[in-house]
Design an enzyme around this catalytic site. Structure first.
Site, mmCIF file in Angstrom:
data_model
loop_
_atom_site.group_PDB
_atom_site.id
_atom_site.type_symbol
_atom_site.label_atom_id
_atom_site.label_comp_id
_atom_site.label_asym_id
_atom_site.label_seq_id
_atom_site.Cartn_x
_atom_site.Cartn_y
_atom_site.Cartn_z
ATOM 1 N N LEU A 173 3.040 -1.852 -7.245
ATOM 2 C CA LEU A 173 1.834 -1.024 -7.222
ATOM 3 C C LEU A 173 1.996 0.325 -6.520
ATOM 4 C CD1 LEU A 173 -0.795 -3.848 -6.560
ATOM 5 C CD2 LEU A 173 0.155 -3.072 -8.753
ATOM 6 N N HIS A 196 3.121 4.163 -6.495
ATOM 7 C CA HIS A 196 3.265 5.197 -7.515
ATOM 8 C C HIS A 196 4.664 5.807 -7.462
ATOM 9 C CE1 HIS A 196 -1.112 5.015 -6.939
ATOM 10 N NE2 HIS A 196 -1.185 5.416 -8.197
ATOM 11 N N MET A 228 4.769 4.474 2.514
ATOM 12 C CA MET A 228 5.651 3.406 2.042
ATOM 13 C C MET A 228 7.076 3.911 1.845
ATOM 14 S SD MET A 228 3.778 0.854 2.291
ATOM 15 C CE MET A 228 5.093 -0.242 1.827
ATOM 16 N N GLU A 229 7.220 5.166 1.451
ATOM 17 C CA GLU A 229 8.550 5.745 1.268
ATOM 18 C C GLU A 229 9.264 5.891 2.607
ATOM 19 O OE1 GLU A 229 6.424 6.122 -2.414
ATOM 20 O OE2 GLU A 229 5.786 6.552 -0.363
ATOM 21 N N ASP A 283 24.267 -4.871 7.307
ATOM 22 C CA ASP A 283 25.285 -5.277 6.334
ATOM 23 C C ASP A 283 26.674 -4.804 6.738
ATOM 24 O OD1 ASP A 283 26.260 -6.316 3.767
ATOM 25 O OD2 ASP A 283 26.529 -4.190 3.251
#
Length: 159
Positions: free
Chosen positions: A76, A78, A114-115, A129
């Site tokens: 959801l 964009h 969110m980015e 990692d």
């Protein structure tokens, strides 16, 4: 702060928020997080002693790439034409940690929180990692939004 969840319709179905009527404004968001590591791991990171390469440089690039692909990872969200993504990693010797900060910007109709959060998260996962072969006790901590500006809701800041 509204109590309404924006990603659900009246029937409870998931929806992408329609931002078509929103004004284009300058928007920026900054997120932070950290990866706590052993003192030996911190020395290896500082000395570029990992066979996989320079941990900080690889994690920085991974964070930038992740910000650009957030809409592919988070349902959801964009797809956005980001105008800037900056990811900075630094060593906190006293806390035996790698500190991560990401700032994302654009001129558009929706925010970039969110980015910025995705950039920090993926940078932290990349540190993990690259170092897991020597340090299984690492902890990814304190990923949070620290600043958001632009749009109807204006400025948000926290430490």
């Amino acid at each position: 702060m509204s109590g309404d969840l924006t990603h659900f319709d009246a029937a409870g179905n998931a929806v992408m928020v329609d931002v078509g009527a929103k004004e284009h404004t300058q928007r920026r968001a900054t997120a932070r997080g950290r990866v706590c590591v052993s003192r030996d791991t911190l020395r290896l990171i500082q000395g570029r002693g990992f066979k996989k390469g320079d941990v900080l440089a690889v994690a920085q690039l991974a964070g930038i790439m992740a910000a650009k692909k957030t809409h592919e990872l988070i349902p959801l969200c964009h797809p956005l034409a980001l105008s800037s993504v900056a990811v900075e990693l630094s060593i906190d010797e006293a806390g035996s940690a790698v500190e991560i900060e990401a700032t994302v910007g654009l001129t558009g109709q929706t925010g970039v929180e969110m980015e910025a959060l995705t950039a920090v998260s993926v940078a932290a996962l990349t540190v993990y990692d690259m170092c897991k072969s020597v340090d299984r006790g690492m902890r990814i901590e304190a990923i949070r939004l620290v600043r958001k500006e632009g749009g109807k809701s204006g400025l948000f800041e926290q430490a």
